[in-house]
Design a protein around this motif. Sequence first.
Motif, PDB file in Angstrom:
ATOM      1  N   GLY A 389       0.808  -1.205   0.000  1.00 16.35           N
ATOM      2  CA  GLY A 389       0.000   0.000   0.000  1.00 16.35           C
ATOM      3  C   GLY A 389       0.840   1.253   0.000  1.00 16.35           C
ATOM      4  O   GLY A 389       1.900   1.312  -0.624  1.00 16.35           O
ATOM      5  N   ASP A 393      -2.080   4.836   3.345  1.00 14.91           N
ATOM      6  CA  ASP A 393      -3.117   3.867   2.962  1.00 14.91           C
ATOM      7  C   ASP A 393      -2.461   2.490   3.036  1.00 14.91           C
ATOM      8  O   ASP A 393      -2.237   1.826   2.037  1.00 14.91           O
ATOM      9  CB  ASP A 393      -3.643   4.166   1.557  1.00 14.91           C
ATOM     10  N   PHE A 420      -6.034  -1.354   1.977  1.00 12.25           N
ATOM     11  CA  PHE A 420      -5.529  -0.994   0.648  1.00 12.25           C
ATOM     12  C   PHE A 420      -5.727  -2.129  -0.352  1.00 12.25           C
ATOM     13  O   PHE A 420      -5.475  -3.288  -0.066  1.00 12.25           O
ATOM     14  CB  PHE A 420      -4.037  -0.649   0.738  1.00 12.25           C
ATOM     15  N   SER A 425      -7.349   3.097  -4.947  1.00  5.76           N
ATOM     16  CA  SER A 425      -6.907   4.176  -4.060  1.00  5.76           C
ATOM     17  C   SER A 425      -7.906   5.335  -4.058  1.00  5.76           C
ATOM     18  O   SER A 425      -7.913   6.154  -3.153  1.00  5.76           O
ATOM     19  CB  SER A 425      -5.517   4.659  -4.475  1.00  5.76           C
ATOM     20  N   LYS A 432      -8.844   4.286   6.040  1.00  4.88           N
ATOM     21  CA  LYS A 432      -7.450   4.067   5.678  1.00  4.88           C
ATOM     22  C   LYS A 432      -6.557   4.041   6.903  1.00  4.88           C
ATOM     23  O   LYS A 432      -6.785   4.763   7.866  1.00  4.88           O
ATOM     24  CB  LYS A 432      -6.998   5.163   4.703  1.00  4.88           C
TER      25      LYS A 432
END
Length: 640
Positions: A389, A393, A420, A425, A432
């Motif tokens: 990630g 995130d 993630f 994204s 997150k």
Amino acid sequence: MVMDKPRPGALRYNQTPYTREIINRFSPYDDARVVAVMKGAQIGFSTTVLVPAIGWMIVNNPANSYLMVGSPDLIPKASERVDKMIDSAGIASYIRSQSARRANRKTGDTDTKKDFAGGYVSIGSANNHKNIAQVDLQYILLDDLDQMKGESKTSGNLLKLIEKRAAAYKDSYKMFLISTPMEKHKSLILPAYLEGDRRHYYIECQCCHEPILIKWDIREGEIINPLTGEVANNRGGITWDVDPISGELDEKSVGYCCYKCGGWFSDKNKYDFLNGGIWQPTAKAQRPQYYSYHISSLYAPLWMFDWKHSVRDWIKAHPEGDKRDEREYQVFANTVLGECYEGEAIETSSKNIQRNRQDYPSGIVPESLSRQYGNGDIVMLTCSADLNGLIEDARLDYEVVAWDRLGASWSVIHGSIGTFQRGDSANKERPKMTYEYGKENSVWKQYEKVLDTIWQVDTGRQMKIRVSGLDTSNFTTYAYEFMDRTNHYILGIKGDTESKFKRKAADVALFKRGASRQDMWILEVNAIKDINSEYMALKWDKAEDSQPIGFMNFPQISNDGIYNKANFFDHFEAEECIISVNSVGETVSKWQKKHSKVANHMLDCRIYNIAVRDIAVYIFGVKMKKGKEFSWIDYCNMIK
Ligand SMILES: [Zn+2]
């Protein structure tokens, strides 16, 4: 130009009609700037393209030029060819004589540089291309690029650097790249060929008179020309018979089966059908004024390389009743087909390990089962984590593994912290997590809980994770901060450069201490993946006294959706091992993802678990002054 044996006389392009279009690209009236030719061996390109181009240039358009060959030992031969051309074409008077040179007080550069009014031709190898770093060149001729040895060629920028030397001649320079390809992963000619318009040479079928390609093997439905959408209807290619009793090749049987009409013809009319041939582009060039060509040795003139010769090479690479000889096959692919050698891929399949699900629930250490199967007590728990990630995130994947006395493994639990997902994204909705330590949504806070867990053993006792490994290749500073702050015993681990091919050696150290920190370890990832793939292939018959060493067990029962195919088992078959032969003939291999979209996190975690178990044993052995041979069995015996 006058040729020696085996075809004495004036150089004629009707012997190699396929090089006519290519030498004509050298003309100032042709718009080509770059010409790349990927070709089989012994098909006449040096003789009919590079050398005469130099002769033409000396007389008609003198300029600074460079002939680069693949390695220093090829320079004398190239130099000799240029000399012969100069003499036989009667243009020696254009070359500034040695005495004139001496008068100019130039020394030491006799053979590899020819000066003439208006320019020079310098002959060198890729290894000393730095010699031309300061000069302007109008003509750059590169021969046998894939013979180049050493690391510099993998940079890929080499050709760009060389081409820059022609910047002063933006509208008139010519760069010719001609080579028989070698290994795919280090080839320079393959990417150069792919960048152009990929021309193939069509000849007239001797049966249906349609334009066809000569290829070794063509499957039904294989698309031949993406520009015209032309599709092969039949299977086609080179065919031959072998005498069933003697095993000898029946020479008269060697011929070509047309993929359009199914008709068959031999190469006895090769001179004619080559001369009737035509180049056709099969792609759009990635930059203008860039032409590229591919041609195999199946097109060579009969007196150079006939089809029987190619068939013999193929037979040599495919011994009767034995597996393909990779060395011989590489020679065949490179020199006959004019194609890169790709090597074999060993694929792993997770089918086998999915059968290794045993009767225990996830989250429990199955010691009674281990005893029952003859493997003995559970000796150690390890945990490993792979970081993915982004900083803000994050997703940390982990697996906890129990190791029994025998060295078989029992997966206890796996999981992901953070949400993630690659390609997701933009999704603002999901919560997150971060790699920053101390924050409320830090992944470390939750990972610490995994490491804190006291695991229930099904024989009544409790166990803690003995040692854990953390991949520090990415998010290094965050990983180090966690290692510094936590109370748990964590080894920082890092793979070696995975993109490199490694020699397949029987005995290689799986890990070594890293230089940056005392608790950092560098893993020989390819070698550990080899071991893991062996473990994955192990079979166990329940009638045996115990499981095989290294056998992998997984829980049958898991309530929370873990240990399913997509989130666990598929990761174990995400990579394949590419086996190749390097330039000195050693077998080399590397593991790589089958394609960029597959997830391999759980495979990575398992590789790290194997490594940290061995590192923990090694560290213990060193502490107990037991030496480097201290093994898992020794460890189990010592801790009772
Ligand atoms: Zn035909």
